[in-house]
Design a protein around this motif. Structure first.
Motif, mmCIF file in Angstrom:
data_model
loop_
_atom_site.group_PDB
_atom_site.id
_atom_site.type_symbol
_atom_site.label_atom_id
_atom_site.label_comp_id
_atom_site.label_asym_id
_atom_site.label_seq_id
_atom_site.Cartn_x
_atom_site.Cartn_y
_atom_site.Cartn_z
ATOM 1 N N SER A 1 0.840 -1.085 0.054
ATOM 2 C CA SER A 1 -0.036 -0.335 -0.022
ATOM 3 C C SER A 1 0.817 1.031 0.003
ATOM 4 N N GLU B 1 -0.855 5.639 3.048
ATOM 5 C CA GLU B 1 -1.948 4.629 3.823
ATOM 6 C C GLU B 1 -1.404 3.976 5.007
ATOM 7 N N ARG C 1 -1.232 6.362 7.817
ATOM 8 C CA ARG C 1 -2.443 6.497 8.464
ATOM 9 C C ARG C 1 -2.872 5.330 9.393
ATOM 10 N N LYS C 2 -2.763 4.118 8.767
ATOM 11 C CA LYS C 2 -2.938 3.198 9.493
ATOM 12 C C LYS C 2 -2.490 2.800 10.779
#
Length: 114
Positions: free
Chosen positions: A38, A42, A45-46
């Motif tokens: 990813s 991303e 953020r995760k």
């Protein structure tokens, strides 16, 4: 311009509740980013981290690997630790030497009396 009490309280709370990542967690996150399953955005953020932090960890990991592959195997020990260990080593050597001399002296005294 000074911070009002509310802003200061919020900053203090954020500082005290900041998440601390273990070395293993940092490595896992960087490796996840290198796998490119990813995007870095991303992933960050995760994981709840700033992308700048990810890139800093990535750079640190790669630099450490580069040093290791170049043959730099020196361990980063803090100076106080090394100084303390050297002092302890010196004291232990001195104690062993004193015990040896005392034992040698006792043998001579004992053998001289018999």
């Amino acid at each position: 311009m000074s911070m009002n009490n509310t802003e200061k309280a919020v900053k203090d709370i954020r500082r005290k509740t900041r998440r601390k990542f273990s070395t293993e967690e940092k490595i896992r996150i960087v490796l996840d980013g290198l796998r490119a399953e990813s995007s870095i955005a991303e992933l960050c953020r995760k994981e709840g981290i700033n992308p700048n932090l990810y890139y800093r960890w990535s750079k640190d990991l790669l630099e450490a690997g580069k040093k290791r592959l170049d043959g730099d195997t020196s361990r980063e020990a803090n100076t106080d630790e090394v100084t303390g260990l050297k002092r302890e080593n010196k004291n232990l050597k001195q104690a062993v030497a004193e015990l040896y001399l005392r034992n040698d002296w006792l043998k001579k005294v004992w053998l001289g009396r018999v």
